[in-house]
Motif scaffolding. Structure first.
Motif, PDB file in Angstrom:
ATOM      1  N   TYR A   1       0.822  -1.214   0.000  1.00  0.00           N
ATOM      2  CA  TYR A   1       0.000   0.000   0.000  1.00  0.00           C
ATOM      3  C   TYR A   1       0.854   1.261   0.000  1.00  0.00           C
ATOM      4  CZ  TYR A   1      -3.686  -3.319   1.022  1.00  0.00           C
ATOM      5  OH  TYR A   1      -4.565  -4.376   0.940  1.00  0.00           O
ATOM      6  N   LYS A   2       2.104   1.105  -0.412  1.00  0.00           N
ATOM      7  CA  LYS A   2       2.996   2.269  -0.520  1.00  0.00           C
ATOM      8  C   LYS A   2       2.486   3.245  -1.593  1.00  0.00           C
ATOM      9  CE  LYS A   2       7.397   3.238  -2.803  1.00  0.00           C
ATOM     10  NZ  LYS A   2       8.557   2.614  -3.497  1.00  0.00           N
ATOM     11  N   THR A   3       2.654   4.525  -1.320  1.00  0.00           N
ATOM     12  CA  THR A   3       2.426   5.551  -2.330  1.00  0.00           C
ATOM     13  C   THR A   3       3.769   6.240  -2.560  1.00  0.00           C
ATOM     14  OG1 THR A   3       0.202   5.878  -1.442  1.00  0.00           O
ATOM     15  CG2 THR A   3       1.019   7.532  -2.977  1.00  0.00           C
TER      16      THR A   3
ATOM     17  N   ASP B   1       0.828   9.769  -7.179  1.00  0.00           N
ATOM     18  CA  ASP B   1       0.201   8.443  -7.067  1.00  0.00           C
ATOM     19  C   ASP B   1      -0.823   8.367  -5.938  1.00  0.00           C
ATOM     20  OD1 ASP B   1       1.798   7.392  -9.126  1.00  0.00           O
ATOM     21  OD2 ASP B   1       3.456   7.079  -7.718  1.00  0.00           O
ATOM     22  N   SER B   2      -0.949   9.438  -5.174  1.00  0.00           N
ATOM     23  CA  SER B   2      -1.925   9.394  -4.080  1.00  0.00           C
ATOM     24  C   SER B   2      -3.335   9.306  -4.674  1.00  0.00           C
ATOM     25  CB  SER B   2      -1.774  10.628  -3.190  1.00  0.00           C
ATOM     26  OG  SER B   2      -2.022  11.811  -3.934  1.00  0.00           O
ATOM     27  N   ARG B   3      -4.219   8.603  -3.980  1.00  0.00           N
ATOM     28  CA  ARG B   3      -5.538   8.348  -4.568  1.00  0.00           C
ATOM     29  C   ARG B   3      -6.466   7.740  -3.530  1.00  0.00           C
ATOM     30  NH1 ARG B   3      -1.850   4.570  -5.474  1.00  0.00           N
ATOM     31  NH2 ARG B   3      -2.397   2.344  -5.497  1.00  0.00           N
TER      32      ARG B   3
ATOM     33  N   TYR C   1      -4.833   6.137  -0.248  1.00  0.00           N
ATOM     34  CA  TYR C   1      -3.381   6.124  -0.408  1.00  0.00           C
ATOM     35  C   TYR C   1      -2.880   7.543  -0.177  1.00  0.00           C
ATOM     36  CZ  TYR C   1      -4.039   1.478  -2.418  1.00  0.00           C
ATOM     37  OH  TYR C   1      -4.378   0.164  -2.605  1.00  0.00           O
TER      38      TYR C   1
ATOM     39  N   THR D   1      -0.141  10.463   1.138  1.00  0.00           N
ATOM     40  CA  THR D   1       1.273  10.795   1.347  1.00  0.00           C
ATOM     41  C   THR D   1       1.381  11.925   2.353  1.00  0.00           C
ATOM     42  OG1 THR D   1       1.322  12.390  -0.474  1.00  0.00           O
ATOM     43  CG2 THR D   1       1.927  10.106  -0.997  1.00  0.00           C
TER      44      THR D   1
ATOM     45  N   THR E   1       1.998   7.031   3.694  1.00  0.00           N
ATOM     46  CA  THR E   1       3.426   6.897   3.361  1.00  0.00           C
ATOM     47  C   THR E   1       4.109   8.227   3.638  1.00  0.00           C
ATOM     48  OG1 THR E   1       3.010   5.251   1.640  1.00  0.00           O
ATOM     49  CG2 THR E   1       5.110   6.427   1.543  1.00  0.00           C
TER      50      THR E   1
ATOM     51  N   THR F   1       5.550   3.080   5.355  1.00  0.00           N
ATOM     52  CA  THR F   1       4.102   3.108   5.132  1.00  0.00           C
ATOM     53  C   THR F   1       3.410   2.422   6.293  1.00  0.00           C
ATOM     54  OG1 THR F   1       4.364   3.021   2.733  1.00  0.00           O
ATOM     55  CG2 THR F   1       2.221   2.371   3.607  1.00  0.00           C
TER      56      THR F   1
END
Length: 648
Positions: free
Chosen positions: A527-529, A534-536, A547, A549, A574, A603
């Motif tokens: 589940y890393k961003t 890429d955050s969402r 997700y 950051t 993350t 994360t």
């Protein structure tokens, strides 16, 4: 006078002495602290302490880290108990660390930290500690000061004689304080002598993977096994365990387990036991137990369940285990730096017996036995004892060594540390402590090469020593200078939880390997961003994955709509920072779980189940920058049947 009356008067006498020691102790302590003491414990701002001290947190289930000589508290390492300060045991990534065969277990009673060793000297890789209640052993990585592995011990109850390591950390040894039916069974407690047994466990540390594995157990008579230490040098192949309650009592042990003049130190040849296992002498027992480990790359704990264990019976394994008679209700057992002398502190004994490993081997060769119990030969006391320390104080418990030919023993009832000379067994110095000392610690004091500059008293009672804090007051440690002929009290400092045992190590051995942050490119958490772009937010039925950051000084995304009452909302946070000392925290209003504390490059995930619609702020809980207060966001939670679309 019968035994019960004698016992009664002994207890009354000991209690009177303890009260007298506490009553007069405060004034006496003021007399012994004087002169340049403050300079000896002062560590200037910006300077480092000379030693790390790792003290068990007792019923807190954790380890507390202090500096010496200052006594400053640096960190509490989460081990066997959930910690809402960091999210340990609450976050999805760490909950598995607390899995046991009894289910998720959020607490335990931690007693004895023990460093990994190479050639009998602490090597700074790991520190182990036992869980006393639900028997487990934990391995903590000293590059991160984080718990990396916990293994449960089956066929055990009261994992007190644990976790002590052999000379090169081939094994971590453990044993049972409470005997129980093995395998456990529904039997009358009154059938104790018939059905109850103890076990001694050997946990192997794989030298390549550095993972723990329960290699084998030894079935032993149903005594109470109290503490342990492994041999070194000539006694390298052996490990030693104290036991009491050789009477086999199951009620009112304070009287009924104190009848015999001598109990035993069990000496186990683990090399021979290892050979017997290879030869197929072990029987396979069904046993459910867990091993939990933290994957450093995935930043994720994983549990595996085991279903069997190999068990050796001394009746089938001649030469594997012997009993050394030892007065009286022995508690600690400690091996001197040469590996020749085995010291046992008998709680009710008037002397400290010191067994000789050379005489022990000769007694076995000459078969100087006084019978046997369940296939375990009992050696003759006079054939194995090297000497007795006279006038060692009341209630001698534990002994550590300074590497200069002297031993230091704690005496609980008379509240003192007694210094005595190895070989002549004469007491050469003694110093009062405040009060009721249990364990004591010399840096490296159970190793082949102690750093014999200080001894630390780990005390149970602190009446009149600190500002009162209501009925519950702190426990404490005391730092004592042992560099000269006479011991000198330097410092009191309160501790976190109950400091059963502690170990200390030169700071330079750990500082050089200390990790500063986790590299984001090596983070394999599912589940890393990896970046803000890429955050969402993703929905899968009622499960919503955010997700998120974190980076000075904002979250991404920071406005989220479309969450509904009844959803399972997973915040996967993350921390994108790549610098030392820049953690970010996370909490959302109404979160009835815990906060998250996320280190740079890491994360972590927390589960939130909103039960009411409305607007919910979230924010960083760790002050991270001048604009820390601006590091916030909102979640809009709508009714369960609403049509609000997911957006961010």
């Amino acid at each position: 006078m019968n035994n019960l009356n004698l016992k009664k008067w002994l207890v009354i006498g000991a209690s009177f002495i303890a009260v007298a020691v506490i009553y007069f102790g405060c004034q006496q302590s003021k007399d012994v602290v004087s002169g340049d003491v403050a300079a000896q414990v002062y560590v200037a701002p910006g300077s480092y302490d000379e030693f790390y001290l790792f003290a068990s947190g007792g019923f807190s289930g954790q380890i507390a880290v202090y500096g010496l000589p200052s006594g400053r508290h640096f960190k509490t390492i989460s081990v066997f108990s959930q910690n809402p300060e960091t999210g340990y045991g609450y976050s999805e990534e760490t909950k598995a660390m607390l899995n046991t065969s009894y289910g998720f277990n959020p607490w335990d009673d931690a007693h004895h930290p023990e460093f990994s060793m190479t050639d009998g000297v602490p090597d700074g890789r790991f520190i182990f500690i036992n869980a006393n209640n639900t028997p487990r052993v934990a391995r903590i990585d000293l590059s991160t000061f984080e718990t990396k592995e916990i293994i449960e011990i089956p066929n055990s109850a009261g994992n007190h004689a644990s976790p002590f390591v052999t000379e090169n950390t081939e094994y971590i040894v453990a044993s049972t304080r409470f005997s129980v039916p093995i395998p456990n069974a529904d039997v009358p407690i009154a059938s104790y002598k018939e059905n109850f047994k103890g076990t001694i466990s050997f946990i192997h540390l794989d030298p390549k993977t550095e993972m723990m594995n329960l290699a084998f157990q030894i079935l032993v008579p149903g005594f109470n096994y109290d503490l342990a230490h492994a041999g070194k040098g000539p006694s390298h192949d052996w490990a030693f365990f104290t036991s009491y309650n050789s009477e086999g009592a199951n009620t009112l042990l304070e009287i009924n387990a104190s009848q015999n003049d001598k109990d035993f130190v069990a000496a186990v040849n683990w090399k021979l036991a290892e050979q017997y296992v290879k030869e197929g002498k072990a029987k396979t027992y069904s046993a459910e137990y867990y091993r939990n480990y933290y994957d450093d790359n995935k930043h994720l704990a994983i549990s595996t369940k085991n279903n069997e264990v190999k068990v050796l019976d001394p009746k089938d394994c001649p030469g594997m285990i012997f009993y050394l008679p030892t007065p009286k209700s022995p508690h600690g057992v400690d091996v001197d730096p040469t590996g020749e002398y085995i010291v046992a502190g008998g709680k009710l004994a008037t002397v400290i017996p010191v067994h000789s490993f050379t005489k022990f081997l000769k007694a076995i060769e000459e078969k100087k036995f006084d019978g046997e119990i369940n296939g375990i030969p009992i050696l003759q006391y006079d054939a194995v004892v090297a000497g007795e320390v006279k006038d060692p104080g009341l209630g001698p418990l534990h002994t550590e060594f300074d590497g200069k030919g002297y031993a230091y023993t704690s005496a609980f009832i008379s509240s003192e540390i007694v210094k005595w000379k190895i070989g002549t067994w004469e007491v050469v110095d003694r110093i009062p402590v405040y009060y009721s000392i249990g364990h004591l610690c010399i840096p490296g004091g159970d190793s082949k090469s102690p750093w014999g500059k200080y001894v630390i008293a780990l005390n149970k009672i602190t009446k009149d020593r600190y500002l009162p804090t209501g009925p519950e007051i702190c426990q404490s440690a005391q730092l004592i200078d042992i560099s000269g002929d006479k011991m000198k009290l330097l410092l009191d400092f309160p501790t976190v939880g109950e400091p059963h045992y502690a170990q200390a190590i030169p700071s330079e051995l750990l500082m050089k390997n200390s990790k500063k942050f986790y590299k984001i490119e090596e983070n394999q958490n599912p589940y890393k961003t990896g970046s803000e772009k890429d955050s969402r937010v993703e929905r899968n039925g009622k499960d919503v994955h955010i997700y998120l950051t974190a980076m000075r000084s904002h979250f991404s995304p920071d406005n989220i709509e479309g969450i509904k009452v009844g959803d399972n909302v997973y915040f996967h946070v993350t921390n994108l920072e790549q610098d030392w000392d820049i953690p970010h925290g996370f909490a959302v209003k109404g979160l009835n779980n815990s906060e998250l504390l996320v280190m740079p490059g890491e994360t972590k995930t927390i589960l939130w189940k909103p039960t009411k619609f409305g607007i919910y702020p979230f924010y960083c809980t760790d002050f991270c920058s001048a604009l820390h207060q601006e590091m916030q966001g909102y979640v809009r939670v709508s009714p369960e049947n609403s049509n609000v679309q997911l957006s961010y």
